[in-house]
Design a protein around this motif. Structure first.
Motif, PDB file in Angstrom:
ATOM      1  N   LYS B  60       0.829  -1.206   0.000  1.00  0.00           N
ATOM      2  CA  LYS B  60       0.000   0.000   0.000  1.00  0.00           C
ATOM      3  C   LYS B  60       0.869   1.264   0.000  1.00  0.00           C
ATOM      4  N   SER B  61       1.965   1.221   0.734  1.00  0.00           N
ATOM      5  CA  SER B  61       2.835   2.402   0.828  1.00  0.00           C
ATOM      6  C   SER B  61       3.366   2.816  -0.542  1.00  0.00           C
ATOM      7  N   PHE B  62       3.564   1.841  -1.423  1.00  0.00           N
ATOM      8  CA  PHE B  62       4.022   2.154  -2.789  1.00  0.00           C
ATOM      9  C   PHE B  62       2.955   2.963  -3.513  1.00  0.00           C
ATOM     10  N   THR B  63       1.704   2.479  -3.413  1.00  0.00           N
ATOM     11  CA  THR B  63       0.619   3.127  -4.167  1.00  0.00           C
ATOM     12  C   THR B  63       0.404   4.565  -3.696  1.00  0.00           C
ATOM     13  N   GLU B  64       0.689   4.823  -2.425  1.00  0.00           N
ATOM     14  CA  GLU B  64       0.454   6.166  -1.876  1.00  0.00           C
ATOM     15  C   GLU B  64       1.497   7.190  -2.334  1.00  0.00           C
ATOM     16  N   GLN B  65       2.573   6.693  -2.903  1.00  0.00           N
ATOM     17  CA  GLN B  65       3.634   7.600  -3.349  1.00  0.00           C
ATOM     18  C   GLN B  65       3.405   8.159  -4.753  1.00  0.00           C
ATOM     19  N   ILE B  66       2.511   7.516  -5.490  1.00  0.00           N
ATOM     20  CA  ILE B  66       2.336   7.910  -6.888  1.00  0.00           C
ATOM     21  C   ILE B  66       1.348   9.070  -6.978  1.00  0.00           C
ATOM     22  N   GLU B  67       1.784  10.147  -7.599  1.00  0.00           N
ATOM     23  CA  GLU B  67       0.937  11.339  -7.692  1.00  0.00           C
ATOM     24  C   GLU B  67       0.586  11.620  -9.146  1.00  0.00           C
ATOM     25  N   ILE B  68      -0.682  11.948  -9.378  1.00  0.00           N
ATOM     26  CA  ILE B  68      -1.085  12.390 -10.713  1.00  0.00           C
ATOM     27  C   ILE B  68      -0.311  13.686 -11.028  1.00  0.00           C
ATOM     28  N   VAL B  83       4.600  11.507 -17.826  1.00  0.00           N
ATOM     29  CA  VAL B  83       3.978  12.066 -16.633  1.00  0.00           C
ATOM     30  C   VAL B  83       2.744  11.214 -16.299  1.00  0.00           C
ATOM     31  N   VAL B  84       2.505  11.015 -15.007  1.00  0.00           N
ATOM     32  CA  VAL B  84       1.362  10.191 -14.571  1.00  0.00           C
ATOM     33  C   VAL B  84       0.063  10.964 -14.807  1.00  0.00           C
ATOM     34  N   VAL B  85      -0.870  10.336 -15.549  1.00  0.00           N
ATOM     35  CA  VAL B  85      -2.165  11.004 -15.764  1.00  0.00           C
ATOM     36  C   VAL B  85      -3.314  10.226 -15.136  1.00  0.00           C
ATOM     37  N   ASP B  86      -3.088   8.983 -14.786  1.00  0.00           N
ATOM     38  CA  ASP B  86      -4.152   8.212 -14.132  1.00  0.00           C
ATOM     39  C   ASP B  86      -3.524   7.059 -13.351  1.00  0.00           C
ATOM     40  N   LEU B  87      -4.292   6.591 -12.371  1.00  0.00           N
ATOM     41  CA  LEU B  87      -3.787   5.536 -11.500  1.00  0.00           C
ATOM     42  C   LEU B  87      -4.926   4.586 -11.141  1.00  0.00           C
ATOM     43  N   ASP B  88      -4.680   3.301 -11.250  1.00  0.00           N
ATOM     44  CA  ASP B  88      -5.696   2.304 -10.902  1.00  0.00           C
ATOM     45  C   ASP B  88      -5.041   1.279  -9.977  1.00  0.00           C
ATOM     46  N   ARG B 112      -1.345  -6.846  -0.656  1.00  0.00           N
ATOM     47  CA  ARG B 112      -0.506  -6.600  -1.842  1.00  0.00           C
ATOM     48  C   ARG B 112      -1.408  -6.138  -2.978  1.00  0.00           C
ATOM     49  N   TYR B 113      -0.855  -5.350  -3.879  1.00  0.00           N
ATOM     50  CA  TYR B 113      -1.693  -4.686  -4.880  1.00  0.00           C
ATOM     51  C   TYR B 113      -1.081  -4.765  -6.289  1.00  0.00           C
ATOM     52  N   ILE B 114      -1.992  -4.614  -7.262  1.00  0.00           N
ATOM     53  CA  ILE B 114      -1.574  -4.399  -8.652  1.00  0.00           C
ATOM     54  C   ILE B 114      -1.827  -2.929  -8.954  1.00  0.00           C
ATOM     55  N   PHE B 150       9.000   6.501  -5.335  1.00  0.00           N
ATOM     56  CA  PHE B 150       8.759   5.070  -5.585  1.00  0.00           C
ATOM     57  C   PHE B 150       9.657   4.573  -6.713  1.00  0.00           C
ATOM     58  N   ALA B 151       9.815   3.267  -6.759  1.00  0.00           N
ATOM     59  CA  ALA B 151      10.550   2.627  -7.844  1.00  0.00           C
ATOM     60  C   ALA B 151      10.051   1.196  -7.944  1.00  0.00           C
ATOM     61  N   SER B 152       9.982   0.681  -9.176  1.00  0.00           N
ATOM     62  CA  SER B 152       9.512  -0.691  -9.341  1.00  0.00           C
ATOM     63  C   SER B 152       9.809  -1.198 -10.752  1.00  0.00           C
ATOM     64  N   TYR B 153       9.670  -2.507 -10.900  1.00  0.00           N
ATOM     65  CA  TYR B 153       9.731  -3.124 -12.223  1.00  0.00           C
ATOM     66  C   TYR B 153       8.307  -3.406 -12.685  1.00  0.00           C
ATOM     67  N   GLY B 154       8.097  -3.386 -13.991  1.00  0.00           N
ATOM     68  CA  GLY B 154       6.774  -3.715 -14.501  1.00  0.00           C
ATOM     69  C   GLY B 154       6.755  -3.780 -16.016  1.00  0.00           C
ATOM     70  N   TYR B 155       5.569  -3.938 -16.538  1.00  0.00           N
ATOM     71  CA  TYR B 155       5.387  -4.106 -17.988  1.00  0.00           C
ATOM     72  C   TYR B 155       4.422  -3.065 -18.535  1.00  0.00           C
TER      73      TYR B 155
END
Lengths: 156, 164
Positions: B60-68, B83-88, B112-114, B150-155
């Motif tokens: 959850k702490s990861f998701t809270e760091q992402i700002e539009i 630039v971040v324009v949306d978050l799900d 844990r979250y996606i 935040f930092a992460s790996y993804g697709y």
């Protein structure tokens, strides 16, 4: 005539070496003995891509050009796409091996229309990308990058 | 003036041997380029594009760091990717085998979250690629990202074109 000095000779050796490397790379898989047949024929290559999500299924489009990620060269245009639920094996508690659908995962059969150059050592899409049944094949289109196995080659 | 003199110099300027070497190098370069060169044929000017970047199994702490409106970078190359324009944010479900029934079932992984981040950027496009700086944007492409906290790996799991 101008006398050739050692710098010229070194340069010539380098250039000839470069030519040799390119010839080996381009025609590298040809056998050195026997007849070398060089014939270009149209065929349909079917690539099986396992365990992908809906995003990959919906981003592949018919008629899009498909490129080998290994050689960075054009393979052919996609002429057919078929997606089915992906199944993986489970060994159950009673010792049976069953194939079960994995939720939200798909297997895609991507059919590509390609010109295959026939050499003694194999078939090469557009003369460059090696096409062998059961070999791993990483490819991309404008919108997707993924990998699969070459399932079959259909000749007309 | 002679075209070629007794020493093999053309027009009193360049030797036949040097000219032959230069020509061979040019031909070599052309042959190499034709075989190993870029497949791209056309290039367009900068085109706005939105893509969905998914990272899974995060707290959850990861998701809270992402700002539009926050900038996103490739954390390996340190290059700007949009630039971040949306978050799900969705609960993380994982397909696990049920050994008694012989089926796969989605199981909720607690806490844990996606996260699916929609990122907008200007791209350079051709017939085969959508480039955002040094990043080749394709569904299935994996790269590491980082933002302010935040930092992460993804697709990349989706691409939306025709953005104004």
């Amino acid at each position: 005539m101008k006398k050739i000095n050692w710098i010229d000779i070194t340069l010539i050796v380098f250039v000839l070496g470069g030519i040799l490397v390119i010839l080996l790379k381009v025609g590298g898989n040809q056998s050195t003995g026997g007849d070398v047949s060089m014939e270009m024929n149209q065929a349909s290559i079917v690539i099986k891509v396992d365990n992908v999500r809906e995003a990959t299924v919906s981003s592949l489009k018919i008629d899009e050009p498909l490129v080998s990620d290994e050689t960075n060269s054009f393979v052919g245009r996609i002429i057919d796409l078929e997606a089915i639920p992906y199944k993986d094996k489970i060994e159950t508690l009673d010792g049976n091996l069953v194939f079960a659908e994995v939720p939200e995962r798909y297997t895609i059969f991507v059919t590509v229309n390609a010109n295959l150059l026939e050499r003694d050592a194999g078939y090469y899409a557009d003369g460059i990308s090696e096409i062998k049944i059961n070999s791993d094949f990483r490819f991309y289109t404008k919108h997707v990058i993924t990998s699969g196995k070459i399932e079959r080659i259909d000749w007309p | 003036m002679k075209v070629i003199d007794r020493k093999g110099i053309l027009f009193n300027k360049i030797s036949v041997v040097d000219l032959a070497i230069v020509l061979m190098i040019v031909v070599l370069g052309l042959v190499a380029w034709s075989y190993f060169g870029n497949t791209s044929t056309t290039t367009s000017n900068r085109i706005p594009v939105q893509y969905v970047y998914e990272t899974t199994d995060v707290p959850k702490s990861f998701t809270e760091q992402i700002e539009i409106g926050g900038n996103v970078y490739n954390s390996n190359k340190n290059s700007y990717v949009g630039v971040v324009v949306d978050l799900d944010v969705q609960p993380y479900l994982m397909a696990v085998p049920d050994l008694s029934e012989g089926v796969f079932k989605n199981q909720l992984v607690k806490d844990r979250y996606i996260v699916r981040i929609t990122i907008q950027a200007d791209s350079v496009q051709d017939n085969y690629h959508i480039w955002v700086n040094q990043e080749n944007i394709k569904v299935g492409a994996m790269f590491p990202i980082k933002g302010k906290g935040f930092a992460s790996y993804g697709y990349v799991v989706g691409i939306k074109e025709g953005i104004q």
